[in-house]
Design an enzyme around this catalytic site. Structure first.
Site, PDB file in Angstrom:
ATOM      1  N   ILE A  73       5.696   7.275  -2.633  1.00 26.24           N
ATOM      2  CA  ILE A  73       5.311   5.942  -3.072  1.00 26.24           C
ATOM      3  C   ILE A  73       6.269   5.447  -4.144  1.00 26.24           C
ATOM      4  O   ILE A  73       6.598   6.183  -5.080  1.00 26.24           O
ATOM      5  CB  ILE A  73       3.885   5.953  -3.657  1.00 26.24           C
ATOM      6  CG1 ILE A  73       2.925   6.598  -2.663  1.00 26.24           C
ATOM      7  CG2 ILE A  73       3.438   4.557  -4.022  1.00 26.24           C
ATOM      8  CD1 ILE A  73       1.651   7.085  -3.304  1.00 26.24           C
ATOM      9  N   CYS A  74       6.711   4.189  -4.007  1.00 24.78           N
ATOM     10  CA  CYS A  74       7.551   3.591  -5.046  1.00 24.78           C
ATOM     11  C   CYS A  74       6.669   2.736  -5.935  1.00 24.78           C
ATOM     12  O   CYS A  74       6.287   1.637  -5.564  1.00 24.78           O
ATOM     13  CB  CYS A  74       8.651   2.750  -4.417  1.00 24.78           C
ATOM     14  SG  CYS A  74       9.656   1.925  -5.629  1.00 24.78           S
ATOM     15  N   LEU A  75       6.319   3.272  -7.091  1.00 31.59           N
ATOM     16  CA  LEU A  75       5.424   2.556  -7.985  1.00 31.59           C
ATOM     17  C   LEU A  75       5.851   2.886  -9.419  1.00 31.59           C
ATOM     18  O   LEU A  75       5.967   4.052  -9.775  1.00 31.59           O
ATOM     19  CB  LEU A  75       3.987   3.035  -7.718  1.00 31.59           C
ATOM     20  CG  LEU A  75       2.860   2.257  -8.393  1.00 31.59           C
ATOM     21  CD1 LEU A  75       2.836   0.820  -7.900  1.00 31.59           C
ATOM     22  CD2 LEU A  75       1.521   2.912  -8.105  1.00 31.59           C
TER      23      LEU A  75
END
Lengths: 152, 508
Positions: free
Chosen positions: A85-87
């Site tokens: 996840i890109c967060l």
């Protein structure tokens, strides 16, 4: 090694006051490892889907963020094939005052508001930018195919 | 010993340590254009035209520079030093910008860096009744807690642990924020030193210094491994087309202040970048292919003809064709080995195109081979330092010379290395030069230096028993080499400064 009080408390609270649409259950043999389920937010392409994730609290948690990954296949510009996840709050913007609860809420919010301008899965992001309707359609299909009870 | 002097002169400017006056001056001048308006000053000193002024700074001087600036700003703004430090670091030590922003809108700037009010308080911990720390989720009425001005309070243990992980693991220092998510309040150095353990304080200082040097345009770290010094030099980015700012660190490592690459006199930074890329680039392979091969007219396989007649049979598709005209071999009738279509225009054009491509490849290879050769020799000689020493001892034993008397060998070794280093880059430089009178003169200088260097190298390599007889020759040649090197570098730098060189590519 004894489990830090913080982790015990967080776990207790997750059970006592669950967040709607989110569940996180620790493994019995490893209390730092959680099975997570997130319901796709309403009026998003992921509505009706239940997404499985794994969450692990590293040794120096909460100084470093938890490690989280989608186990259910999902068509989303900020989530790649491996479920990573890109967060921002999972990386540079992590703060020890954040919790498992807040992080899972952020992920749920990310499902409701994909950000193709900061992509992790480039092909998906491009699809999202060039043809939103078609991309959303694919996301719905995937949700139905992989994230519902009928899915294996 | 010319070269010796020259070698030392670079370092000696760094010798006057702790010269606060000097460093202070430096900053006052900063807003002025320090580029070539100062040429007069450069000429005034007995420096050669390819040398630049610089100063080596140790950790304590770097600290001192910061303290001086912080105090200055604190005095002007009437802010405590901690606040001034945060502001300066926030605006990357740009004092003018800081004053501008401060005068323009003091409140918004202070808010931006998380300093709405004055920060003159002394940090202290506090006990809060029934406190529960949000990080460890535990606490009690007797737990020591800490909060910055933002009021986000955590227990001291968690706070300390948080800062330690930021400093140790993330390498952050000047811009560590309050642990609260989204709070932009920066942890000031007073709070930090109050909270963290002693062993992390030195790491913190180091990181703070690092950001200071990184932020200042006139400062650069010496790129040598483990080196703790920084170099202060007034040459700016825009000057790099006109000067090659070679500096020598206290650790004796010479490097280019402009690009932190090894010493690459006389070739400007932009050219060496292009050159290195060219040498690494696969484009040269493609170049070779285009110069040495043709494609099968039928299946397009690449074919290198490495001998034999013009009757080609493609290994892959068995197509038979003539290497000369690329036409079908069957059409050649009986005029084998003598393609009668050779004189045709299309054949001529193809031949011209190929010749041209071959020529440009050969030109590149000419320069590259010489460049690589000097590079190689230089590398070997660098490893040979111990060998030279051994040679000196041997010579001492054999000829009865004293240690002082055999120093000429070490000097020669040093000169050889310098000359090779210079020669190496002259080839990269020459590759990009357009043909004109200056270039011819440059190449004459280069040739002269190269010849002398090779001679010196040859003398140097002689068996030890012959060395004592050759001492005078070696000394003479050594001096000659050094002088030729200085001449070449001075002349080249002079023209570069005046923008007189014509290059066959653009210099940016």
């Amino acid at each position: 090694m004894a489990l830090p009080k913080r982790i015990i408390k967080e776990t207790e609270r997750l059970v006592a006051e669950p967040v709607p649409g989110i569940s996180a259950v620790p493994h019995e043999d490893n209390l730092r490892y959680f099975d997570v389920r997130i319901h796709g937010p309403a009026s998003s392409p992921y509505e009706g889907g239940i997404f499985k994730l794994e969450l692990f609290l590293p040794e120096d948690y909460p100084m470093t963020p938890p490690k989280i990954r989608f186990l259910t296949k999902i068509y989303h510009p900020n989530i790649d094939k491996l479920g990573r996840i890109c967060l921002d709050v999972l990386k540079s913007n992590w703060s020890p005052a954040l919790q498992i609860r807040t992080i899972l809420l952020s992920i749920q919010a990310l499902l409701g508001a994909p950000n193709p301008d900061d992509p992790l899965a480039n092909d998906v992001a491009q699809h999202w930018k060039e043809n939103v309707t078609a991309a959303i359609e694919t996301a719905k299909e995937w949700t139905h195919k992989y994230a519902t009870d009928t899915a294996t | 010993m010319d070269s010796e002097d020259e070698f030392m002169s670079g370092a000696s400017s760094g010798d006057d340590f702790a010269n606060i006056e000097d460093s202070d001056d430096d900053f006052d001048n900063e807003d002025q254009d320090l580029g070539f308006s100062q040429d007069k000053d450069i000429v005034r000193t007995s420096k050669k035209s390819y040398e630049v002024d610089f100063e080596v700074l140790g950790p304590s001087q770097i600290q001192l520079q910061q303290d001086v600036q912080i105090k200055d700003v604190a005095d002007v703004l009437g802010q405590p030093p901690e606040a001034a430090a945060i502001l300066l670091r926030h605006l990357r030590w740009n004092r003018e910008k800081l004053f501008d922003r401060y005068m323009e809108n003091q409140a918004s700037l202070l808010d931006e860096v998380g300093l709405e009010e004055d920060a003159s308080h002394t940090p202290s911990t506090k006990k809060i009744p029934d406190f529960e720390c949000e990080i460890c989720m535990s606490g009690d009425s007797d737990v020591e807690t800490y909060a910055l001005k933002c009021g986000h309070r955590y227990c001291v243990d968690c706070y300390t642990q948080y800062l330690a992980s930021k400093i140790r693991d993330d390498g952050e220092a000047a811009r560590i924020q309050c642990p609260t998510s989204g709070c932009k309040r920066i942890v000031d150095s007073k709070s930090l030193t109050f909270l963290v353990e002693d062993n992390l304080k030195s790491r913190y200082r180091e990181l703070i210094n690092r950001t200071y040097v990184d932020d200042m345009e006139n400062l650069k770290w010496c790129p040598a491994p483990e080196c703790i010094y920084a170099i202060s030099c007034s040459v700016r980015k825009k000057d790099l087309a006109k000067i090659v700012p070679t500096v020598t660190c206290e650790c004796k490592h010479p490097f280019c202040f402009g690009c932190a690459h090894e010493d690459h006199q006389p070739c400007p930074c932009s050219l060496i970048k292009k050159w290195i890329q060219k040498c690494e680039d696969d484009s040269e392979t493609a170049h070779w292919i285009s110069a040495n091969t043709k494609e099968c007219p039928k299946c397009q396989s690449t074919i290198e003809k490495n001998g034999g007649c013009n009757h080609m049979t493609c290994r892959k598709c068995k197509h038979e064709f003539c290497w000369m005209c690329m036409g079908l071999w069957s059409e050649h009738g009986t005029s084998w080995y003598n393609c009668n279509r050779f004189e045709e225009k299309s054949g001529n054009d193809a031949r011209d195109a190929q010749a041209k491509s071959r020529q440009s490849l050969e030109r590149y290879l000419h320069y590259y081979n010489r460049y690589a050769n000097h590079d190689q020799s230089n590398r070997l000689e660098k490893d040979n330092f111990a060998k030279t020493e051994k040679k000196m001892t041997l010579l001492q034993n054999q000829s009865g010379m004293s240690w002082i008397e055999v120093q000429f060998l070490e000097t020669a070794a040093k000169t050889l290395q310098e000359c090779r280093q210079t020669l190496k880059w002259t080839y990269a430089f020459a590759f990009y030069l357009a043909r004109n009178n200056d270039t011819i003169m440059f190449e004459d200088n280069q040739k002269d230096l190269e010849l002398a260097t090779e001679n010196l190298s040859e003398m140097f390599e002689q068996p030890v028993e012959q060395l004592s007889a050759k001492k005078l020759d070696i000394l003479n040649k050594n001096t000659y080499c050094s002088q030729r090197r200085v001449t070449l570098l001075s002349d080249t730098a002079e023209l570069l400064k005046r923008g007189k060189w014509t290059f066959n590519i653009s210099l940016d």
